[in-house]
Design a protein around this motif. Structure first.
Motif, PDB file in Angstrom:
ATOM      1  N   UNK A  62       0.824  -1.207   0.000  1.00  0.00           N
ATOM      2  CA  UNK A  62       0.000   0.000   0.000  1.00  0.00           C
ATOM      3  C   UNK A  62       0.856   1.255   0.000  1.00  0.00           C
ATOM      4  N   UNK A  63       1.972   1.246   0.716  1.00  0.00           N
ATOM      5  CA  UNK A  63       2.843   2.427   0.759  1.00  0.00           C
ATOM      6  C   UNK A  63       3.475   2.689  -0.607  1.00  0.00           C
ATOM      7  N   UNK A  64       3.901   1.636  -1.280  1.00  0.00           N
ATOM      8  CA  UNK A  64       4.511   1.789  -2.602  1.00  0.00           C
ATOM      9  C   UNK A  64       3.491   2.324  -3.590  1.00  0.00           C
ATOM     10  N   UNK A  65       2.272   1.831  -3.497  1.00  0.00           N
ATOM     11  CA  UNK A  65       1.213   2.290  -4.388  1.00  0.00           C
ATOM     12  C   UNK A  65       0.914   3.768  -4.151  1.00  0.00           C
ATOM     13  N   UNK A  66       0.874   4.156  -2.906  1.00  0.00           N
ATOM     14  CA  UNK A  66       0.615   5.550  -2.553  1.00  0.00           C
ATOM     15  C   UNK A  66       1.750   6.456  -3.049  1.00  0.00           C
ATOM     16  N   UNK A  67       2.991   5.982  -2.909  1.00  0.00           N
ATOM     17  CA  UNK A  67       4.137   6.776  -3.377  1.00  0.00           C
ATOM     18  C   UNK A  67       4.122   6.924  -4.896  1.00  0.00           C
ATOM     19  N   UNK A  68       3.765   5.852  -5.621  1.00  0.00           N
ATOM     20  CA  UNK A  68       3.656   5.945  -7.084  1.00  0.00           C
ATOM     21  C   UNK A  68       2.576   6.934  -7.484  1.00  0.00           C
ATOM     22  N   UNK A  69       1.497   6.935  -6.754  1.00  0.00           N
ATOM     23  CA  UNK A  69       0.414   7.872  -7.025  1.00  0.00           C
ATOM     24  C   UNK A  69       0.870   9.313  -6.807  1.00  0.00           C
ATOM     25  N   UNK A  70       1.612   9.536  -5.742  1.00  0.00           N
ATOM     26  CA  UNK A  70       2.131  10.884  -5.462  1.00  0.00           C
ATOM     27  C   UNK A  70       3.114  11.327  -6.542  1.00  0.00           C
TER      28      UNK A  70
END
Length: 118
Positions: A24-32
């Motif tokens: 989830x953190x990696x996905x959120x960082x990619x989104x940012x």
């Protein structure tokens, strides 16, 4: 294990890609990161458009000044006066035509000389 629905045989289970277990953190960082890149592209696009508008406005101002100059020339000619700029243009064109004619004659003379020598 097979079902018949509407005359078609269906296999159990889902088709297509199965969702991978994504951090989830990696996905959120990619989104940012994607959002940052989008904002940067948007900023560049707006800068480009602003420069384009600015250059077009400068061109419009130059054309308006040129139009005003032509209007003044026309008003002067309506009063029977020939503006000095037009005189200069006409004499420049006459000189240019004379030069073109002399160049044509020189070229024609050269080709005649060249054609007479085999």
């Amino acid at each position: 294990p097979f079902q018949v629905v509407g005359g078609k045989v269906k296999k159990p289970g889902k088709r297509g890609r199965k969702p991978a277990k994504i951090d989830l953190k990696a996905k959120l960082e990619r989104s940012r990161q994607s959002a940052r890149e989008c904002r940067a592209r948007k900023k560049l696009r707006y800068q480009y458009l602003e420069e384009l508008v600015s250059s077009r406005e400068r061109a419009i101002c130059a054309l308006r000044e040129e139009l005003e100059m032509y209007k003044q020339w026309c008003m002067a000619m309506d009063q029977g006066k020939i503006p000095s700029e037009i005189k200069a243009l006409l004499t420049g064109e006459e000189q240019g035509k004379a030069q073109q004619n002399s160049n044509k004659l020189a070229k024609t003379g050269k080709t005649e000389v060249n054609s007479s020598n085999p």
